[in-house]
Design an enzyme around this catalytic site. Structure first.
Site, PDB file in Angstrom:
ATOM      1  N   GLY A 195       7.537  -8.044  -4.173  1.00  0.00           N
ATOM      2  CA  GLY A 195       6.246  -7.965  -4.724  1.00  0.00           C
ATOM      3  C   GLY A 195       7.048  -6.945  -5.978  1.00  0.00           C
ATOM      4  O   GLY A 195       8.053  -7.041  -6.286  1.00  0.00           O
ATOM      5  N   GLY A 196       5.836  -6.402  -6.533  1.00  0.00           N
ATOM      6  CA  GLY A 196       6.037  -5.800  -7.927  1.00  0.00           C
ATOM      7  C   GLY A 196       7.055  -4.453  -7.783  1.00  0.00           C
ATOM      8  O   GLY A 196       7.710  -4.198  -8.693  1.00  0.00           O
ATOM      9  N   MET A 197       6.997  -3.804  -6.621  1.00  0.00           N
ATOM     10  CA  MET A 197       7.921  -2.725  -6.209  1.00  0.00           C
ATOM     11  C   MET A 197       9.260  -3.056  -6.069  1.00  0.00           C
ATOM     12  O   MET A 197      10.187  -2.362  -6.115  1.00  0.00           O
ATOM     13  CB  MET A 197       7.274  -1.890  -5.264  1.00  0.00           C
ATOM     14  CG  MET A 197       6.112  -0.902  -5.664  1.00  0.00           C
ATOM     15  SD  MET A 197       6.736   0.243  -6.854  1.00  0.00           S
ATOM     16  CE  MET A 197       7.452   1.591  -5.971  1.00  0.00           C
ATOM     17  N   VAL A 220      11.820  -6.398   0.087  1.00  0.00           N
ATOM     18  CA  VAL A 220      11.943  -6.026   1.584  1.00  0.00           C
ATOM     19  C   VAL A 220      12.625  -6.831   2.486  1.00  0.00           C
ATOM     20  O   VAL A 220      12.535  -7.932   2.502  1.00  0.00           O
ATOM     21  CB  VAL A 220      10.672  -5.445   2.233  1.00  0.00           C
ATOM     22  CG1 VAL A 220      10.918  -5.266   3.713  1.00  0.00           C
ATOM     23  CG2 VAL A 220       9.762  -4.535   1.640  1.00  0.00           C
ATOM     24  N   VAL A 229       8.328  -2.081  12.247  1.00  0.00           N
ATOM     25  CA  VAL A 229       7.500  -2.114  13.182  1.00  0.00           C
ATOM     26  C   VAL A 229       7.185  -3.377  13.811  1.00  0.00           C
ATOM     27  O   VAL A 229       7.100  -4.403  13.004  1.00  0.00           O
ATOM     28  CB  VAL A 229       6.122  -1.358  12.378  1.00  0.00           C
ATOM     29  CG1 VAL A 229       4.981  -1.586  13.450  1.00  0.00           C
ATOM     30  CG2 VAL A 229       6.260  -0.197  11.905  1.00  0.00           C
ATOM     31  N   ASP A 251      -4.101   3.886  -1.039  1.00  0.00           N
ATOM     32  CA  ASP A 251      -4.288   2.335  -1.181  1.00  0.00           C
ATOM     33  C   ASP A 251      -4.897   1.911   0.415  1.00  0.00           C
ATOM     34  O   ASP A 251      -3.941   1.099   1.008  1.00  0.00           O
ATOM     35  CB  ASP A 251      -3.134   1.837  -1.648  1.00  0.00           C
ATOM     36  CG  ASP A 251      -3.061   0.215  -1.966  1.00  0.00           C
ATOM     37  OD1 ASP A 251      -4.393  -0.343  -1.800  1.00  0.00           O
ATOM     38  OD2 ASP A 251      -2.080  -0.353  -1.527  1.00  0.00           O
ATOM     39  N   ASN A 305      -2.600  -2.615   4.981  1.00  0.00           N
ATOM     40  CA  ASN A 305      -1.764  -1.317   5.199  1.00  0.00           C
ATOM     41  C   ASN A 305      -1.465  -0.626   6.419  1.00  0.00           C
ATOM     42  O   ASN A 305      -1.375   0.344   6.697  1.00  0.00           O
ATOM     43  CB  ASN A 305      -1.823  -0.287   3.963  1.00  0.00           C
ATOM     44  CG  ASN A 305      -1.328  -0.784   2.666  1.00  0.00           C
ATOM     45  OD1 ASN A 305      -0.065  -1.637   2.831  1.00  0.00           O
ATOM     46  ND2 ASN A 305      -1.586  -0.233   1.795  1.00  0.00           N
ATOM     47  N   ASP A 363       3.107   1.918   3.673  1.00  0.00           N
ATOM     48  CA  ASP A 363       3.053   1.772   2.176  1.00  0.00           C
ATOM     49  C   ASP A 363       2.405   3.018   1.452  1.00  0.00           C
ATOM     50  O   ASP A 363       1.395   2.734   1.061  1.00  0.00           O
ATOM     51  CB  ASP A 363       2.427   0.447   1.917  1.00  0.00           C
ATOM     52  CG  ASP A 363       2.928   0.067   0.396  1.00  0.00           C
ATOM     53  OD1 ASP A 363       3.493   0.997  -0.327  1.00  0.00           O
ATOM     54  OD2 ASP A 363       2.712  -1.106   0.026  1.00  0.00           O
TER      55      ASP A 363
END
Length: 474
Positions: free
Chosen positions: A20-22, A25, A91, A133, A138, A151
């Protein structure tokens, strides 16, 4: 970055499960403690943007402050060469967004999910953290029915001094379908923005879609600011009036018109769940959700851990717009005569069909239901025990500080049951009974609260064939 690499000589990188943009993972392993972890990395070109690095560092310091069973835990943060990394709890579960993808959820299930999410948000808000968010993607639910908020990548410390805004325009981060009007307008945001997101999420769980949909992000955010929220009972006539009223309050345009706190919302949801009438569980061997059937499902869920990983950890990275278009939603809820009083709280595998329900009569208000007869226990004992702990805290029967330890003990019991380890499960149940007796003796658990919790522990104990009879109550 490649599989097999070690970070800080401790975390071994596995496979990529989300991008993703961040950042990226990975599935990983903590070599020191021998446990699976989720590792979030910001590296390469992204590190050339100081805003991305600052946001990553803020996420780490924000989430590391939180310690609650309904929040995904952060274990470690650090750097390795040019890479910054965040090590998080792995998780085993699936997102609520995935559950909604199968159709609207039963009312009781929705209430239980929302109550658990509220518990996590209340803990975050108490630490001065606003998630900003809150959405179905999430919220992660484990096979044992535990809901975890994840998140906090765009969370903001409410009272941070001198912290520069890192979000740019309101539409740049977060999901427009779940954004509060004040976020859309670029105004100051506090904990009540999370309550708005929760209201959108509850609406989506009950109807299969968020309250506002459109062909573009701009069309959706315009509705958040200008259009009154739709009445959830126009789509789901079986939704109890108190729940529909709460959703309407959560979706108020002005933060001042929303409930005061996540804790107050959790109390109201706990009262709704306690007022619902749930039929007793069928005897063992008669089919779901009996003991043998549930054990089989838990084993299947545990065996599918790796396959579920991509769904689980993807939610850590989703920050782009999610704009649902108008979808075909049933005009009435699912299976015949299913109401808020006829479904289990958190047993996903035993959910009734959710796409072909016939119209039903709305459930009576809590006062009417409560006046007829005391509510029996939920049919899923582990989920019922978790809910009972929250209910006793909300009612003032259990000291709030004692709840985390009790939830941890329930987690230990659920793990042993999932593994089929009856001997250790029986030992943990015995220890939980002793703990409840200690709390009662210390004055931290009232007699009514003690009686209710012991009854719920006894139902969990019934899942263990070799469990000796419960001692008499004091």
């Amino acid at each position: 970055m490649e599989a097999g690499r070690r970070l800080a000589d401790r975390y071994e990188i596995g496979e990529v499960v989300a991008k993703g943009g961040m950042g990226v993972v990975w599935l990983g392993r903590d070599l020191r403690l021998g446990r699976p972890v989720a590792i979030k990395l910001v590296s390469g070109e992204a590190l050339a943007d100081p805003t991305v690095v600052a946001r990553f560092d803020r996420e780490a310091s924000t989430v590391a402050r939180l310690n609650h069973p309904n929040i995904v835990a952060v274990y470690d943060v650090g750097t390795d060469g040019a890479d910054s990394f965040l090590v998080m709890e792995f998780v085993d579960g699936s997102s609520i967004a995935a559950a909604i993808g199968d159709g609207p959820l039963p009312v009781d299930e929705t209430v239980d999910i929302a109550a658990q999410a509220c518990a996590g948000l209340a803990a975050a808000h108490a630490a001065g953290v606003v998630h900003r968010d809150v959405k179905p993607a999430n919220l992660i639910r484990t096979p044992d029915g535990v809901v975890k908020v994840c998140d906090f990548g765009i969370a903001r410390l409410q009272d941070a001094v001198g912290q520069a805004s890192l979000t740019g325009t309101a539409i740049a981060l977060g999901s427009t379908s779940y954004m509060s009007p004040e976020q859309v307008s670029g105004n100051a945001v506090d904990a009540r923005a999370d309550l708005y997101g929760l209201g959108c999420t509850i609406h989506a769980m009950l109807t299969g879609r968020p309250p506002f949909v459109g062909d573009s992000p701009l069309a959706v955010v315009h509705q958040h600011v200008t259009q009154p929220p739709p009445d959830v009972r126009a789509v789901r006539p079986d939704v109890p009036a108190p729940l529909a009223t709460l959703v309407g309050e959560l979706l108020a345009k002005s933060p001042d018109d929303r409930p005061a706190s996540a804790a107050s919302v959790a109390t109201r949801l706990a009262a709704m769940r306690a007022a619902a009438t749930v039929p007793e569980a069928p005897p063992p061997g008669s089919g779901p959700p009996g003991n043998g059937h549930r054990r089989w499902l838990w084993g299947l869920a545990a065996g599918g851990c790796a396959a579920l990983a991509a769904i689980i950890v993807t939610s850590f990275l989703v920050t782009g717009d999610e704009v649902p278009t108008a979808v075909s939603t049933p005009s009435a809820p699912t299976s015949p005569a299913v109401t808020a009083s006829a479904v289990p709280a958190t047993a996903p595998a035993a959910r009734p069909s959710r796409t072909t329900q016939a119209p039903v009569t709305p459930t009576p208000t809590p006062s009417a239901a409560a006046s007829s007869s005391p509510p029996p226990a939920p049919r899923e004992p582990i989920a019922g025990l978790r809910l009972s702990i929250r209910t006793q805290v909300a009612a003032g029967h259990l000291a709030e500080a004692a709840a985390p330890d009790l939830n941890k003990r329930v987690d230990d019991i659920a793990k042993r049951l999932r593994e089929g380890n009856d001997r250790d499960a029986a030992k943990k149940i015995k220890e939980l009974r002793t703990k409840l007796a200690d709390l009662h003796r210390e004055g931290r658990l009232t007699q009514p609260g003690y009686d209710a919790l012991v009854d719920d522990v006894d139902r969990v104990a019934a899942l263990v064939p070799s469990m000796p009879p419960a001692p008499p109550k004091p």
